[in-house]
Design an enzyme around this catalytic site. Structure first.
Site, PDB file in Angstrom:
ATOM      1  N   HIS A 124      39.761  30.011  39.060  1.00 53.09           N
ATOM      2  CA  HIS A 124      40.124  30.887  40.294  1.00 53.09           C
ATOM      3  C   HIS A 124      39.288  29.967  41.635  1.00 53.09           C
ATOM      4  O   HIS A 124      38.950  30.552  42.456  1.00 53.09           O
ATOM      5  CB  HIS A 124      39.536  32.153  40.291  1.00 53.09           C
ATOM      6  CG  HIS A 124      40.270  33.119  39.463  1.00 53.09           C
ATOM      7  ND1 HIS A 124      39.755  34.140  38.688  1.00 53.09           N
ATOM      8  CD2 HIS A 124      41.258  33.002  38.794  1.00 53.09           C
ATOM      9  CE1 HIS A 124      40.593  34.812  38.178  1.00 53.09           C
ATOM     10  NE2 HIS A 124      41.576  34.028  37.950  1.00 53.09           N
ATOM     11  N   GLU A 182      53.206  28.401  36.463  1.00 52.71           N
ATOM     12  CA  GLU A 182      53.516  29.875  36.603  1.00 52.71           C
ATOM     13  C   GLU A 182      54.646  30.193  37.189  1.00 52.71           C
ATOM     14  O   GLU A 182      54.900  29.874  38.517  1.00 52.71           O
ATOM     15  CB  GLU A 182      52.300  30.580  37.186  1.00 52.71           C
ATOM     16  CG  GLU A 182      52.402  32.147  37.345  1.00 52.71           C
ATOM     17  CD  GLU A 182      51.130  32.793  38.004  1.00 52.71           C
ATOM     18  OE1 GLU A 182      50.493  31.922  38.641  1.00 52.71           O
ATOM     19  OE2 GLU A 182      50.513  33.884  37.788  1.00 52.71           O
ATOM     20  N   ASP A 191      47.966  27.332  43.104  1.00 53.62           N
ATOM     21  CA  ASP A 191      48.160  28.701  42.526  1.00 53.62           C
ATOM     22  C   ASP A 191      48.315  29.536  43.616  1.00 53.62           C
ATOM     23  O   ASP A 191      47.405  30.073  44.445  1.00 53.62           O
ATOM     24  CB  ASP A 191      47.318  29.300  41.669  1.00 53.62           C
ATOM     25  CG  ASP A 191      47.724  30.571  40.940  1.00 53.62           C
ATOM     26  OD1 ASP A 191      48.637  31.278  41.517  1.00 53.62           O
ATOM     27  OD2 ASP A 191      46.923  30.936  40.024  1.00 53.62           O
ATOM     28  N   HIS A 212      47.773  41.538  40.123  1.00 52.29           N
ATOM     29  CA  HIS A 212      47.585  42.096  38.786  1.00 52.29           C
ATOM     30  C   HIS A 212      48.096  43.424  38.761  1.00 52.29           C
ATOM     31  O   HIS A 212      47.274  44.293  39.035  1.00 52.29           O
ATOM     32  CB  HIS A 212      46.299  41.951  38.218  1.00 52.29           C
ATOM     33  CG  HIS A 212      45.644  40.576  38.178  1.00 52.29           C
ATOM     34  ND1 HIS A 212      44.701  40.121  38.337  1.00 52.29           N
ATOM     35  CD2 HIS A 212      46.374  39.119  38.210  1.00 52.29           C
ATOM     36  CE1 HIS A 212      44.483  38.691  38.037  1.00 52.29           C
ATOM     37  NE2 HIS A 212      45.472  38.233  37.916  1.00 52.29           N
ATOM     38  N   ARG A 268      48.447  24.185  35.303  1.00 47.57           N
ATOM     39  CA  ARG A 268      49.180  25.539  34.926  1.00 47.57           C
ATOM     40  C   ARG A 268      50.382  25.368  35.521  1.00 47.57           C
ATOM     41  O   ARG A 268      50.801  25.039  36.645  1.00 47.57           O
ATOM     42  CB  ARG A 268      48.043  26.514  35.392  1.00 47.57           C
ATOM     43  CG  ARG A 268      48.720  28.161  35.215  1.00 47.57           C
ATOM     44  CD  ARG A 268      47.560  29.007  35.574  1.00 47.57           C
ATOM     45  NE  ARG A 268      47.150  29.095  36.745  1.00 47.57           N
ATOM     46  CZ  ARG A 268      45.823  28.732  37.206  1.00 47.57           C
ATOM     47  NH1 ARG A 268      45.014  28.417  36.417  1.00 47.57           N
ATOM     48  NH2 ARG A 268      45.544  28.978  38.517  1.00 47.57           N
ATOM     49  N   HIS A 312      50.803  38.530  33.321  1.00 43.85           N
ATOM     50  CA  HIS A 312      50.175  39.965  33.666  1.00 43.85           C
ATOM     51  C   HIS A 312      51.212  40.411  34.512  1.00 43.85           C
ATOM     52  O   HIS A 312      52.092  39.995  35.039  1.00 43.85           O
ATOM     53  CB  HIS A 312      48.827  39.749  34.590  1.00 43.85           C
ATOM     54  CG  HIS A 312      49.120  38.796  35.821  1.00 43.85           C
ATOM     55  ND1 HIS A 312      49.672  39.108  36.775  1.00 43.85           N
ATOM     56  CD2 HIS A 312      48.907  37.343  35.900  1.00 43.85           C
ATOM     57  CE1 HIS A 312      49.668  37.839  37.987  1.00 43.85           C
ATOM     58  NE2 HIS A 312      49.161  36.964  37.146  1.00 43.85           N
ATOM     59  N   ASP A 352      31.819  43.330  64.054  1.00 43.84           N
ATOM     60  CA  ASP A 352      33.006  44.465  64.383  1.00 43.84           C
ATOM     61  C   ASP A 352      34.336  44.147  64.104  1.00 43.84           C
ATOM     62  O   ASP A 352      35.201  44.814  64.485  1.00 43.84           O
ATOM     63  CB  ASP A 352      32.919  45.154  65.787  1.00 43.84           C
ATOM     64  CG  ASP A 352      33.071  44.176  66.925  1.00 43.84           C
ATOM     65  OD1 ASP A 352      33.409  43.061  66.546  1.00 43.84           O
ATOM     66  OD2 ASP A 352      32.864  44.776  68.118  1.00 43.84           O
ATOM     67  N   TYR A 385      43.346  23.321  30.199  1.00 47.91           N
ATOM     68  CA  TYR A 385      42.138  22.714  31.299  1.00 47.91           C
ATOM     69  C   TYR A 385      41.276  21.802  30.327  1.00 47.91           C
ATOM     70  O   TYR A 385      40.534  22.414  29.326  1.00 47.91           O
ATOM     71  CB  TYR A 385      41.645  23.736  31.829  1.00 47.91           C
ATOM     72  CG  TYR A 385      42.547  24.993  32.354  1.00 47.91           C
ATOM     73  CD1 TYR A 385      43.083  24.834  33.488  1.00 47.91           C
ATOM     74  CD2 TYR A 385      43.135  25.910  31.242  1.00 47.91           C
ATOM     75  CE1 TYR A 385      44.096  25.614  33.935  1.00 47.91           C
ATOM     76  CE2 TYR A 385      44.056  26.698  31.853  1.00 47.91           C
ATOM     77  CZ  TYR A 385      44.409  26.582  33.151  1.00 47.91           C
ATOM     78  OH  TYR A 385      45.558  27.608  33.719  1.00 47.91           O
ATOM     79  N   HIS A 410      42.816  31.845  28.911  1.00 45.49           N
ATOM     80  CA  HIS A 410      43.312  32.958  29.693  1.00 45.49           C
ATOM     81  C   HIS A 410      44.650  33.366  29.370  1.00 45.49           C
ATOM     82  O   HIS A 410      45.067  32.797  28.068  1.00 45.49           O
ATOM     83  CB  HIS A 410      43.406  32.887  31.269  1.00 45.49           C
ATOM     84  CG  HIS A 410      44.376  31.650  31.665  1.00 45.49           C
ATOM     85  ND1 HIS A 410      45.762  31.876  31.519  1.00 45.49           N
ATOM     86  CD2 HIS A 410      44.193  30.269  32.110  1.00 45.49           C
ATOM     87  CE1 HIS A 410      46.560  30.905  32.034  1.00 45.49           C
ATOM     88  NE2 HIS A 410      45.562  29.960  32.264  1.00 45.49           N
ATOM     89  N   GLU A 457      52.240  32.085  32.565  1.00 49.17           N
ATOM     90  CA  GLU A 457      51.668  31.090  33.100  1.00 49.17           C
ATOM     91  C   GLU A 457      50.473  30.197  32.114  1.00 49.17           C
ATOM     92  O   GLU A 457      49.404  30.301  32.425  1.00 49.17           O
ATOM     93  CB  GLU A 457      50.773  31.506  34.271  1.00 49.17           C
ATOM     94  CG  GLU A 457      50.089  32.847  33.933  1.00 49.17           C
ATOM     95  CD  GLU A 457      49.256  33.330  35.086  1.00 49.17           C
ATOM     96  OE1 GLU A 457      48.414  32.441  35.642  1.00 49.17           O
ATOM     97  OE2 GLU A 457      49.239  34.562  35.565  1.00 49.17           O
ATOM     98  N   ASP A 503      53.821  35.229  42.819  1.00 45.13           N
ATOM     99  CA  ASP A 503      52.560  34.664  42.066  1.00 45.13           C
ATOM    100  C   ASP A 503      53.262  33.121  41.356  1.00 45.13           C
ATOM    101  O   ASP A 503      53.778  33.140  40.393  1.00 45.13           O
ATOM    102  CB  ASP A 503      52.071  35.416  41.201  1.00 45.13           C
ATOM    103  CG  ASP A 503      50.823  34.903  40.371  1.00 45.13           C
ATOM    104  OD1 ASP A 503      50.275  33.752  40.785  1.00 45.13           O
ATOM    105  OD2 ASP A 503      50.066  35.446  39.565  1.00 45.13           O
TER     106      ASP A 503
HETATM  107 MN   LIG Z   1      49.084  34.812  37.998  1.00 41.29          MN
END
Ligand SMILES: [Mn+2]
Ligand SMILES: [Mn+2]
Ligand SMILES: [Mn+2]
Ligand SMILES: [Mn+2]
Lengths: 448, 448, 448, 448
Positions: free
Chosen positions: A244, A416, A261, A366, A414, A359, A38, A397, A355, A393, A272
């Site tokens: 991710h 960013e 990240d 996003h 990366r 964004h 709950d 990889y 990628h 960003e 971000d």
């Molecule tokens: Mn981002």
């Protein structure tokens, strides 16, 4: 109305100005969401509902009626009733009366009166703007409301002949951030930057990924940010090549890179940031080599972010630098991949950079808003304008694979940052965390 | 395309001409409906779908795309595939190929391809016209179709920003009947008239209501009408005061009136006749007294049906005659009910006449189309125009009650004909069945 | 309680005796079903609901509570409330009070109280018997009812831990018909037989199929049957080879066979007769040849219908005769199809006889009840028992095809009667319509 | 199978042993849950699914088939397929093959095969155990699966005649924690205790509530706990009287009490601690007075927690101490409230203590399991048994009100620990955080 309420009223007025006279808007906030048993997840409002109201409680909805003839426009809020018993258990509720005063709406009613009021408001309206063809629950409500109006058809009363999609209208309003939003996003960027610095200083070989995540969470909340804007990624070693990744449960080893990240959400606005650093404080030669390519790609992307330039120009600029770097380092074999232009034309670079570079960023990580001119038959990339906020960003990889130089295996990088499109160079919201090799190594040498 | 196909193509063209360029129409036909166990009711198509296609099979749908720029409009039919095995069991199916040729559409596909094709057709369309906020099933389809388009959002493709209600558009097209429709409706009226005559001739004291219904059903089907347009009402004695009585299982008694409200559906068009007659062939004095009032009310209503007169003028004219009759007969007491104008103003007549005098008639018994000017703030009654078809059905229904003269108790009378609005007096489609007391008695005396 | 009520009470008692003590039964009747516009199809109750209640109105439901400890069992009916205003329009309603008295239930409530009462009744019950996993609407009700009970969980009250399927229990009760049911079914069979005779007498070359359908409909309703039990099939010429053909709109030609499959529904019980006859009154030689095979097959099937024989024995007997006939006439080529046993083993006969020979008959045309012993791992055919009612309907259908003797093309024949399994030979409910070639020709010669 | 897998296999075996032979179990894990825009909340498995599988991924389901005759039982896992492309983006997936090996199930299939396999598994099964009448999505699946089986009805195959509720069965298994679970819960308690100590040390007048929350979050994650078990409550001043307060955004003031109710979730198991302390490090006299009452109540409750004692005995013991304290301090007026027994009998104490003293603790914070003997007609409180884990959390909450001594206004105190029922005194899992006034003041004096 509170001063803050004025801001939301102005947004509602901006929206109403775009609507057909007499038409109606319906927008509910997000539902509560069960986590387990709950227990609910921490409640998060719907971004667009909050954008138009500032109202933070669940079980609420906004109804707008556009001006028509000599009828002025109206803003109506539906929310939970006051209930002393429930408030002892679950916390204060504004209730309709206080909500009306504080949030500057023309009327406020208990949410239980929604059906009754909608039947009134929809009668004869030329259109209802809502989340179109998205929510099963809303579709059921609409059928009920429209049936109610149609039952009076013998009297000449008609239900709205059109449903219009509210989403793109509000989405586009949200793309350009006003001064207040930029200020909040700058503060969010600063908190996130401090969190990244704290994590860098805490890093050492053998630390678990989640220990670094703890540093981030601490700095976010200590600084007053309510939540992480998204589940933090703390990816060491081979994990850095999973875009991710977020289990964050690996123990680092000497020689690993760590890709973090993470950004906080402050007062409903996201930040971000990604940084990548050696867990032991010193980049190896291959790590540094790739890192500098990514950093150069980011610099090139910054150069492309100017009002009037297209959204995708930054990506194209970054790709050009990254692809050149892949050829220079041998990640791409000139014999098989061809020239830089070939690599770009046939997208060979996507083996290591799969990628996009940017964004929109705002209430959602996003954030809403089109990336292309949807009205144009060719759907060209959209021109940037001052006040738009986006991430930059680029990354590389390298997963183990035949033909890929082994010294680069399992390196994922990366970098960013978040920027506001401005008259000249973009305004960087997240520059308080180092990103050159030297600056990172210097900070890490200081320790925690 | 068949000649018949041309008629439907012209209707589709008429509809398309009213739509925003490039917009899309979606209209499915009616589902099959289970009666009991694994037996279905006799299949009935959706009237508006049939109006636009002439296509009689279930599991089919029409998609239209309005012309836009140099793209011509398109009509696409989705239907069941040919299937020899199923056709041995259930009967022939056109299948897409034959359907395309016969029904004059630009393309036809198996219904299983609907989702795939809708995702194509909806991409970038400015609006989808459909049955708005009416069907749970369609709402689920819309979410799926729109989700499919939106999944391509990064490319600049957008889902329609508006859903528009197709229903009022087609409903209004259907209000005025063309020559072909009028011819079908006249033939339907003639069949129904013959059926009523047959029932009158078959009546005698002691007959069961259902025996008279059998006469109706026989004449309908024998004459090629596919179905009753609605469940026949054969209401004798006190049952005549129940407006939609249809159990039809009572045995008549000498002295009863029998009210029969029944009409056939021929080639998708309804007729709707009510006659009331004495089961023994002779009206009693009180029966005749009330009957003549109702008949005079119908005559007055006919006089009010002229192009340019309002839809409600016929009702007002009938009410005036009926109310006067109620006062004259003592059904309404002058002392308490006041003058004729009082009775009308305070609607005292509704004690004995509680329904409207007319409804549109066409593919549906209560056919589509507004009765008032919905665009006007005061919602005035709508002017009649040539080619509109409506019923004229005044009545008086006297249930036993204190203060009501006992000689009228349990008398229920309704006289209903179907008329086409025409340049002068309306054209009556159903005048081949007698309605004066004398004519009825004469016919009944002939026997069956 | 009315005498009729006692019959239903006994059935409820029979059902309750099979249930776990204290468990609950929920069964709603069928919903009303829209035909077109605002017109409904003639209302048909749910067969099992009616079997247990005799209650004819829509919007009603039966709840039973099995006896437990010293608590006696209870039968509760939920139905529409009395409403004078609605009854003037739509006809009388029993209302809870009268329904309780007339239908012999222990309590009756307005249907609007269903949720409230179910929450009481379900608390602590060991099981709820209902239509399991069949109806979306019921599933939603169940979640609401169970949530209501579970909300009281802190007090130790629990919702039923099991849902059990009511359907097979009632289905099996319905398989064996009691004397009253058999009497109704015999009367239904007689009415249907009279209708077939009437159609035969009315036949002549050039008659439209629907004209013969009109004869059926007339006789059904004239005799007090409420409805056709299923959509009548009047299939002439090539149409006779479409098993469920029912457009019935072809004009017959001299030389056609006409296959009529039609039966009435009387007081909720179906009859189901098929006869095939020459439209001109005289069988041609090939027609007679195939007809006699089918008739012999039916006779063989009758012989196999005995208590203790399996349900499928009649089919096997019919198939053997039909297959032999196919070989004898050359429909099946002995050279390629082999012996009779071969034809049966490899089902070659299904080219001309593709359906089963029997189905249960009762409240539904395809009545409820298993055809195999579902509890047995091998699922053998079920033994017949006295009082079971089934159809016997062999046929031959010859569509044009290469290798098939041309004189038989487009001949479709089916002969169907309804029988009650009885101590010796089955009792035929539908033998008042001729079926030998001679008898048919003789009747047709009499004319109408 | 991994060693861990064995633990889950044993639980599945325990469950299967309670089921009817041949019956089937279906249990899906929890869905992913959208937070805002395209961001999900951190994924949390369904507790019972995880209890039986240990499988952590979304989009998975467990199917069990109980042994029957010579057929052994089977455990089947459905999960996401391997997908290199998706795994680069979202992280590793086990995939069916690896899942089968690692989690010790008999078979594993892609989740897309669920419908196909369920149709096989359900055919002929005597019952399906599932989450009964709870989930709209499951109800739709059940209808689909059952329809699939029923379509084969002519062959004698039947769908399960019963749906049984799986929930209470697994809930009751989960009530008694095994040694491994207790070990995890002890470690969770220790982490949470450390977090509380850290927050106490960080407290000082003027600190914001969220700053203290940051200390908790840090310690949780730093120690490897994946999540807070529930949204932390950091309630200062008047907020301490709101039971589930969690906005945590107030600045503390000198003299405030701070009530912190927070615990981590470690490897799927919750802890749950509340402590209340003066933000400035020194209890005021009235604070100490009430605090000591609550602490004494907790001690009394501990004394009542013994195997065989009822669940509610601890509550009763705590209430007695609290009520006496309310009388002693004048919170309750002896003149109006009467004696201790009166206060208890008429629940006058609920003005200041309105919640229960204990709840089960385990995978869910409010863990599964009945609190009363649901099978017993009187629903008495349930006896405790060794291995049960529950919280003990008395409190006093004094909101300003007429007649309430003003020195206690806005004091809210709760002291909560987690205990395992053991042979003698319960084993306290959370005793590493101080709770006497002296111990708290001493720790706070040390500072951070
Ligand atoms: Mn981002
Ligand atoms: Mn009418
Ligand atoms: Mn049959
Ligand atoms: Mn607790």
């Amino acid at each position: 109305m509170s001063a803050a309420g004025g801001k939301f009223a102005a947004r509602r007025a901006g929206l109403l100005a775009r609507l057909e006279p007499g038409s109606v808007v319906y927008l509910a906030t997000a539902p509560e969401s069960v986590r387990n048993g709950d227990s609910d997840y921490p409640y998060r409002h719907d971004s667009s509902f909050y954008y138009l109201t500032g109202f933070p409680e669940p079980e609420s909805a906004l109804v707008l009626v556009a001006a028509s003839g000599d009828q002025p426009s109206r803003a109506i809020l539906f929310c939970r009733e006051k209930n002393v018993e429930r408030e002892i258990w679950d916390g204060l509720r504004h209730g309709p009366e206080a909500a009306r005063a504080e949030f500057g709406v023309d009327a406020a009613y208990p949410i239980a009166m929604l059906d009754e009021k909608m039947a009134e408001v929809l009668a004869g309206a030329p259109a209802l703007y809502c989340r179109l063809a998205r929510d099963e629950g809303l579709d059921g409500q609409l059928r009920r409301w429209f049936d109610g109006v149609r039952a009076r058809g013998r009297t000449g009363i008609v239900a709205p002949p059109a449903l219009r999609d509210l989403v793109p209208l509000v989405d586009e309003m949200r793309v350009v951030k006003d001064a207040g939003e930029q200020a909040t996003m700058l503060r969010a960027g600063q908190i996130s930057a401090a969190a990244h610095r704290r994590a860098m200083r805490a890093a050492r070989s053998g630390v678990f990924e989640y220990e670094l995540e703890a540093e981030l969470l601490y700095e976010f909340r200590k600084s007053g940010a309510q939540f992480p804007a998204y589940t933090p990624i703390v990816a060491s070693g081979a994990n850095s090549c999973i875009l991710h990744y977020n289990s964050n449960d690996r123990q680092t080893r000497d020689g690993d890179l760590v890709l973090i990240d993470a950004g906080c959400e402050l007062d409903g606005y996201a930040s971000d940031i990604t940084r990548t650093f050696p867990v032991n404080g010193r980049f190896s030669a291959p790590q540094r080599e790739l890192y500098d390519i990514v950093l150069a790609a980011q610099a090139a992307a910054f150069e492309a972010i100017r009002p009037g330039n297209t959204f995708h120009a930054a990506h194209d600029a970054a790709v050009r630098v990254l692809a050149q770097g892949m050829l220079d380092t041998g990640l791409l074999n000139r014999d098989t991949a061809g020239s830089l232009d070939d690599v770009i034309a046939n997208k060979a670079y996507t083996a290591f950079y799969m990628h996009g570079t940017s964004h929109w960023l705002g209430m959602d990580v996003h954030d809403t808003g089109a990336y292309r001119l949807t009205d144009h038959p060719d759907k060209p990339s959209r021109p940037l304008a001052e006040g738009m906020v986006l991430t930059v960003e680029p990354g590389i990889y390298v997963r183990p694979a035949p033909g890929v130089p082994e010294q680069y295996w399992n390196i994922g990088i990366r970098i960013e940052d978040d920027v506001v499109v401005a008259a000249g160079a973009p305004r960087v919201l997240t520059d308080e965390v180092p990103k050159t090799v030297d600056d990172i190594e210097r900070l890490m040498a200081e320790g925690s």
